[in-house]
Write a protein that holds these residues in place. Structure first.
Motif, PDB file in Angstrom:
ATOM      1  N   VAL A  77       0.854  -1.183   0.000  1.00 40.36           N
ATOM      2  CA  VAL A  77       0.000   0.000   0.000  1.00 40.36           C
ATOM      3  C   VAL A  77       0.893   1.238   0.000  1.00 40.36           C
ATOM      4  O   VAL A  77       1.671   1.445   0.932  1.00 40.36           O
ATOM      5  CB  VAL A  77      -0.949  -0.001   1.214  1.00 40.36           C
ATOM      6  N   LEU A  90      -1.179   1.777  -6.859  1.00 43.82           N
ATOM      7  CA  LEU A  90      -2.036   0.611  -6.625  1.00 43.82           C
ATOM      8  C   LEU A  90      -2.462  -0.020  -7.940  1.00 43.82           C
ATOM      9  O   LEU A  90      -2.454  -1.254  -8.090  1.00 43.82           O
ATOM     10  CB  LEU A  90      -3.274   1.004  -5.821  1.00 43.82           C
ATOM     11  N   ARG A 132      -8.247  -7.152   0.621  1.00 46.82           N
ATOM     12  CA  ARG A 132      -7.490  -6.134  -0.125  1.00 46.82           C
ATOM     13  C   ARG A 132      -8.018  -4.732   0.169  1.00 46.82           C
ATOM     14  O   ARG A 132      -7.254  -3.795   0.323  1.00 46.82           O
ATOM     15  CB  ARG A 132      -7.522  -6.419  -1.633  1.00 46.82           C
ATOM     16  N   GLU A 136      -6.101  -1.390   1.607  1.00 48.90           N
ATOM     17  CA  GLU A 136      -6.018  -0.173   0.795  1.00 48.90           C
ATOM     18  C   GLU A 136      -6.754   1.014   1.411  1.00 48.90           C
ATOM     19  O   GLU A 136      -6.515   2.161   1.012  1.00 48.90           O
ATOM     20  CB  GLU A 136      -6.584  -0.460  -0.607  1.00 48.90           C
TER      21      GLU A 136
END
Length: 196
Positions: A77, A90, A132, A136
């Motif tokens: 990240v 990303l 995920r 993030e």
């Protein structure tokens, strides 16, 4: 004993877990879910099958753990100081995942269902993307704090639009992803004032 995860990798168990995860994903890509067996994973990973059964009772929870915990599917990240740059970084990682030599077969196998029962596929994909997103989320928290996004912005929608563009191009259309694609997608998705 709790199942080893990507968040705790020191010691014998987690090292074995990483080898098991890699073998699981490799065999999924090669054989599909129907051909994935604990015995084959144990042989491929160089561990005893009782080691696997001690942590995961069947191949469904093993595959779940592999998708969430394997290093090969990890993301870093970013914290570049701007939302746009973070999202480009990303997006480039998503591109690497869906086009990489080691990861593309896994992504294709999961995306196609690869023989997984519908309920297991739904659980796997839901949990993978939830994991995920939780990783993030700080990108968006920081962006709101910096005034780059309004407090009511929907980060999941932004991620869906960005990742969806990559998946559509690379997986569904099987088109090459050109240089600059990550920046172009982010600029198309972000509000105009943020992509300037």
């Amino acid at each position: 004993m709790p199942a080893p995860s990507s968040r705790h990798r020191s010691g014998k168990g987690p090292r074995a877990a990483e080898a098991i995860f890699d073998a699981t994903l490799r065999l999924l890509a090669e054989r599909g879910y129907a051909g994935l067996t604990i015995e084959a994973v144990a042989q491929e990973a160089g561990v005893n099958k009782t080691t696997i059964y001690r942590w995961w009772p069947s191949k469904a929870p093993l595959l779940h753990a592999a998708l969430v915990g394997a290093r090969v599917l990890d993301i870093d990240v970013p914290d570049t100081g701007t939302l746009r740059a973070d999202l480009i970084a990303l997006t480039e990682q998503v591109i690497d995942l869906v086009t990489g030599a080691r990861t593309q077969p896994v992504v294709r196998a999961v995306a196609s269902g690869s023989g997984l029962p519908d309920d297991e596929l739904a659980t796997l994909t839901r949990d993978f993307f939830a994991d995920r997103f939780s990783r993030e989320e700080p990108v968006f928290t920081r962006a709101v704090a910096r005034g780059e996004l309004p407090p009511g912005a929907d980060p999941m929608l932004l991620l869906d639009l960005i990742a969806g563009a990559v998946w559509m191009r690379a997986l569904l259309r099987s088109k090459p992803v050109p240089p600059g694609f990550a920046a172009a997608v982010v600029d198309a998705v972000l509000p105009a004032r943020q992509s300037a």
